[in-house]
Design a protein around this motif. Structure first.
Motif, PDB file in Angstrom:
ATOM      1  N   ALA A 364      -8.579   5.625  -1.950  1.00 24.08           N
ATOM      2  CA  ALA A 364      -8.678   4.355  -1.231  1.00 24.08           C
ATOM      3  C   ALA A 364      -7.830   4.357   0.032  1.00 24.08           C
ATOM      4  N   SER A 365      -8.004   5.374   0.862  1.00 27.17           N
ATOM      5  CA  SER A 365      -7.242   5.418   2.108  1.00 27.17           C
ATOM      6  C   SER A 365      -7.666   4.310   3.060  1.00 27.17           C
ATOM      7  N   GLY A 366      -8.884   3.784   2.861  1.00 27.06           N
ATOM      8  CA  GLY A 366      -9.348   2.715   3.731  1.00 27.06           C
ATOM      9  C   GLY A 366      -9.076   1.329   3.186  1.00 27.06           C
ATOM     10  N   LEU A 367      -8.285   1.208   2.118  1.00 22.37           N
ATOM     11  CA  LEU A 367      -8.014  -0.092   1.512  1.00 22.37           C
ATOM     12  C   LEU A 367      -6.822  -0.764   2.198  1.00 22.37           C
ATOM     13  N   ASP A 368      -6.917  -2.066   2.433  1.00 20.19           N
ATOM     14  CA  ASP A 368      -5.820  -2.806   3.036  1.00 20.19           C
ATOM     15  C   ASP A 368      -5.506  -4.033   2.188  1.00 20.19           C
ATOM     16  N   ASP A 369      -4.457  -4.776   2.564  1.00 19.54           N
ATOM     17  CA  ASP A 369      -4.041  -5.942   1.804  1.00 19.54           C
ATOM     18  C   ASP A 369      -5.126  -7.011   1.746  1.00 19.54           C
ATOM     19  N   ALA A 390      -4.117   4.436  -2.346  1.00 18.21           N
ATOM     20  CA  ALA A 390      -4.192   3.428  -1.286  1.00 18.21           C
ATOM     21  C   ALA A 390      -2.941   3.512  -0.413  1.00 18.21           C
ATOM     22  N   HIS A 391      -3.064   3.140   0.871  1.00 21.12           N
ATOM     23  CA  HIS A 391      -1.961   3.176   1.820  1.00 21.12           C
ATOM     24  C   HIS A 391      -1.550   1.754   2.206  1.00 21.12           C
ATOM     25  N   LEU A 392      -0.260   1.583   2.394  1.00 24.67           N
ATOM     26  CA  LEU A 392       0.301   0.337   2.906  1.00 24.67           C
ATOM     27  C   LEU A 392      -0.065  -0.862   2.034  1.00 24.67           C
ATOM     28  N   VAL A 393       0.127  -0.726   0.727  1.00 20.60           N
ATOM     29  CA  VAL A 393      -0.081  -1.843  -0.183  1.00 20.60           C
ATOM     30  C   VAL A 393       1.231  -2.608  -0.316  1.00 20.60           C
ATOM     31  N   SER A 394       1.220  -3.917  -0.054  1.00 25.16           N
ATOM     32  CA  SER A 394       2.444  -4.711  -0.044  1.00 25.16           C
ATOM     33  C   SER A 394       2.509  -5.622  -1.261  1.00 25.16           C
ATOM     34  N   ASP A 395       3.689  -6.222  -1.457  1.00 21.22           N
ATOM     35  CA  ASP A 395       3.844  -7.153  -2.569  1.00 21.22           C
ATOM     36  C   ASP A 395       3.047  -8.422  -2.349  1.00 21.22           C
ATOM     37  N   ALA A 396       2.729  -8.746  -1.094  1.00 26.70           N
ATOM     38  CA  ALA A 396       1.938  -9.945  -0.814  1.00 26.70           C
ATOM     39  C   ALA A 396       0.547  -9.846  -1.432  1.00 26.70           C
ATOM     40  N   GLY A 415      -0.782   7.154  -7.034  1.00 23.80           N
ATOM     41  CA  GLY A 415      -0.891   7.675  -5.681  1.00 23.80           C
ATOM     42  C   GLY A 415      -0.864   6.639  -4.587  1.00 23.80           C
ATOM     43  N   CYS A 416      -0.625   5.352  -4.905  1.00 18.56           N
ATOM     44  CA  CYS A 416      -0.610   4.315  -3.877  1.00 18.56           C
ATOM     45  C   CYS A 416       0.715   4.344  -3.124  1.00 18.56           C
ATOM     46  N   VAL A 417       0.644   4.046  -1.828  1.00 19.63           N
ATOM     47  CA  VAL A 417       1.815   4.052  -0.956  1.00 19.63           C
ATOM     48  C   VAL A 417       2.028   2.645  -0.411  1.00 19.63           C
ATOM     49  N   ILE A 435       0.268  -1.242 -16.907  1.00 19.62           N
ATOM     50  CA  ILE A 435       0.314  -0.757 -15.528  1.00 19.62           C
ATOM     51  C   ILE A 435       0.462   0.752 -15.559  1.00 19.62           C
ATOM     52  N   CYS A 436      -0.541   1.444 -15.050  1.00 14.52           N
ATOM     53  CA  CYS A 436      -0.536   2.907 -15.024  1.00 14.52           C
ATOM     54  C   CYS A 436      -0.241   3.375 -13.607  1.00 14.52           C
ATOM     55  N   GLY A 437       0.834   4.158 -13.460  1.00 17.08           N
ATOM     56  CA  GLY A 437       1.226   4.638 -12.144  1.00 17.08           C
ATOM     57  C   GLY A 437       2.204   3.692 -11.472  1.00 17.08           C
ATOM     58  N   SER A 438       2.614   4.038 -10.273  1.00 16.27           N
ATOM     59  CA  SER A 438       3.560   3.217  -9.511  1.00 16.27           C
ATOM     60  C   SER A 438       3.285   3.395  -8.025  1.00 16.27           C
ATOM     61  N   ILE A 439       3.776   2.425  -7.235  1.00 14.19           N
ATOM     62  CA  ILE A 439       3.599   2.479  -5.784  1.00 14.19           C
ATOM     63  C   ILE A 439       4.781   3.236  -5.177  1.00 14.19           C
ATOM     64  N   GLU A 440       4.481   4.239  -4.390  1.00 13.05           N
ATOM     65  CA  GLU A 440       5.518   5.055  -3.766  1.00 13.05           C
ATOM     66  C   GLU A 440       5.927   4.448  -2.430  1.00 13.05           C
ATOM     67  N   ALA A 441       7.170   4.709  -2.051  1.00 18.69           N
ATOM     68  CA  ALA A 441       7.691   4.181  -0.790  1.00 18.69           C
ATOM     69  C   ALA A 441       6.982   4.823   0.399  1.00 18.69           C
ATOM     70  N   GLU A 442       6.792   4.024   1.412  1.00 18.67           N
ATOM     71  CA  GLU A 442       6.129   4.511   2.617  1.00 18.67           C
ATOM     72  C   GLU A 442       7.028   5.458   3.388  1.00 18.67           C
ATOM     73  N   GLN A 443       6.460   6.537   3.900  1.00 17.43           N
ATOM     74  CA  GLN A 443       7.189   7.471   4.746  1.00 17.43           C
ATOM     75  C   GLN A 443       6.658   7.324   6.170  1.00 17.43           C
ATOM     76  N   PRO A 444       7.436   6.732   7.079  1.00 17.63           N
ATOM     77  CA  PRO A 444       6.929   6.418   8.418  1.00 17.63           C
ATOM     78  C   PRO A 444       6.328   7.602   9.149  1.00 17.63           C
ATOM     79  N   ALA A 445       6.946   8.759   9.021  1.00 14.59           N
ATOM     80  CA  ALA A 445       6.439   9.914   9.757  1.00 14.59           C
ATOM     81  C   ALA A 445       5.045  10.305   9.280  1.00 14.59           C
ATOM     82  N   LEU A 446       4.900  10.292   7.956  1.00 16.53           N
ATOM     83  CA  LEU A 446       3.603  10.654   7.414  1.00 16.53           C
ATOM     84  C   LEU A 446       2.550   9.599   7.744  1.00 16.53           C
ATOM     85  N   GLU A 447       2.961   8.319   7.702  1.00 12.61           N
ATOM     86  CA  GLU A 447       2.015   7.255   8.005  1.00 12.61           C
ATOM     87  C   GLU A 447       1.579   7.294   9.462  1.00 12.61           C
ATOM     88  N   ALA A 448       2.500   7.608  10.359  1.00 12.34           N
ATOM     89  CA  ALA A 448       2.150   7.704  11.769  1.00 12.34           C
ATOM     90  C   ALA A 448       1.157   8.837  12.001  1.00 12.34           C
TER      91      ALA A 448
END
Length: 457
Positions: A364-369, A390-396, A415-417, A435-448
């Protein structure tokens, strides 16, 4: 003849005597039996002699009625039915062929790793395979994992007339005449898994129309080149299926390209029966499939879309059409490319998918909030939500999941970031949720780097 220990125990007669054994009938007057008593003793296993009380009981497995024997045989393995029960006696040889003993038996040809239970049997050489076909006329499921000679196919069609499930590999060489004979004889097949190379002509597809009860048709690819979608079925190859196979409910097109007009005609012809479809998002970058699926909206309950490769100008049309499939129970889709913000949310905004119970979004690389929020608000009956990579999933986005009253089974987020604390409060608000899995912290360099690599299609 070898018998399993529990059958050996049953065949041992139990003797119960209350007096010395019966004496020889030396005197006709003393040893004469009453005819009525004799007939009764033959049925009950008891005998009486004048002047003495002699009771003898002989009870064994052969005294059981057929119904009880069949119940015992139903717990035996495939091999025990073929190699043991069939060779014990004429009665057992008759009973082992009873149809209900074979409803869960599977025969695999060529690969033994798929035989993971007692109900399975594997054949490795053709002589053994033919012998099995001859000795198991009510065999229901046959899976070929390697090519066989035409004689084996002939014996299959001649002996296994009650076949319900068949898998043919891509290495199997069959002419349309052989297919026609096979499907005409084994016309009760409900599930057919076959390489698309065996259905590369209208004549071969026409042979499939002999299967009047067919409900499941899976077209298999044979190599990575075919999985990449470089090959496609010839135009018009599905034409015989428009009117054939009237009960077809599930179609898996595998990793194949299908002519878009041919696909539309096929879906339109099967709109009253199709309940499950697995197909690509598009047959090419501009010919998207979801708008075609709307003709099946009334019956379609399960849908899997993979290999997302849509041009951005048709992406919104595809997701809007997806949102019109209001009767879906299960939806699986891969979003392996970056989408314009809010595009995927279109599938869940216009009334949503009110009957959707299971939602799986892979890659789900194309998934957003916005899409996550739209899913939560548009799918009130959701029980399983699986979002992977998924990328850039927030608590909101995840703070509203507690509004899903039916989401009591699983939330999968491997695998969600994004924000690692996004799901912290769910354990308290929804204690029954796994809840299976966990959300990993975003790495700015990789996200850029990821954003820079995202080019418009």
């Amino acid at each position: 003849m070898y018998l399993p220990w529990y059958l050996q125990a049953c065949r041992i007669d139990s003797h119960m005597t209350s007096s010395p054994p019966k004496r020889p009938n030396s005197q006709r007057s003393e040893g004469r039996l009453d005819s009525k008593m004799a007939s009764g003793s033959e049925r009950s296993g008891k005998s009486r002699i004048a002047g003495e009380d002699v009771t003898e009981m002989r009870v064994g497995i052969d005294d059981l009625p057929d119904e009880v024997l069949l119940m015992i045989f139903s717990h035996l393995s495939f091999s025990e039915l073929i190699d043991v029960v069939r060779n014990v006696c004429h009665r057992w040889r008759r009973l082992y062929k009873v149809r209900k003993l074979w409803h869960n038996k599977e025969y695999h040809i060529g690969v033994s790793k798929h035989c993971d239970s007692d109900s399975c049997r594997c054949g490795t050489n053709e002589r053994e395979v033919i012998r099995t076909f001859m000795n198991a006329p009510y065999l229901r499921k046959v899976h070929l994992w390697q090519g066989v000679t035409s004689h084996v196919i002939y014996m299959l069609s001649a002996r296994c007339l009650k076949l319900l499930e068949l898998r043919l590999p891509h290495t199997q060489k069959l002419t349309h005449l052989m297919l026609d004979n096979l499907f005409e004889k084994c016309s009760q097949i409900l599930k057919l898994r076959i390489s698309y190379t065996l259905l590369s002509s209208e004549k071969c597809v026409k042979a499939v129309t002999h299967l009047k009860y067919l409900r499941v048709l899976d077209l298999l690819a044979r190599s990575r080149e075919e999985n990449s979608g470089t090959l496609m079925l010839p135009p018009g190859v599905l034409r015989p299926l428009y009117d054939g196979c009237p009960r077809l409910a599930r179609v898996d097109f595998g990793c194949l390209h299908v002519n878009i007009s041919d696909l539309w005609n096929f879906l339109n012809a099967k709109r009253s029966t199709l309940e499950y479809i697995r197909v690509k998002w598009a047959m090419d970058r501009t010919s998207c499939v979801p708008p075609l699926l709307t003709v099946c909206a009334d019956k379609l309950k399960r849908l899997e879309l993979y290999d997302y490769n849509l041009a951005r100008r048709v992406a919104s049309e595809a997701f809007t059409a997806l949102g019109s499939l209001k009767n879906l129970w299960e939806l699986k889709m891969s979003l392996n490319r970056k989408l314009p913000r809010g595009t995927a949310a279109l599938a869940f905004t216009t009334g949503g998918l009110p009957k959707l119970r299971n939602l799986y979004i892979w890659y789900a690389s194309g998934l957003d909030d916005d899409t996550v929020v739209a899913i939560i608000r548009g799918c009130p009956a959701l029980q399983i939500l699986a979002i992977r990579d998924a990328h850039l999933v927030s608590d909101a986005a995840f703070c509203e999941i507690s509004h899903l009253e039916h989401l009591e089974t699983e939330l999968k987020i491997p695998g969600c970031v994004g924000d690692p604390k996004a799901t912290d409060g769910l354990a308290e608000r929804m204690p029954d949720l796994q809840i299976c899995g966990s959300i990993e912290a975003e790495q700015p360099a990789l996200e850029a780097a990821y954003c820079e690599s995202d080019t418009e299609l």
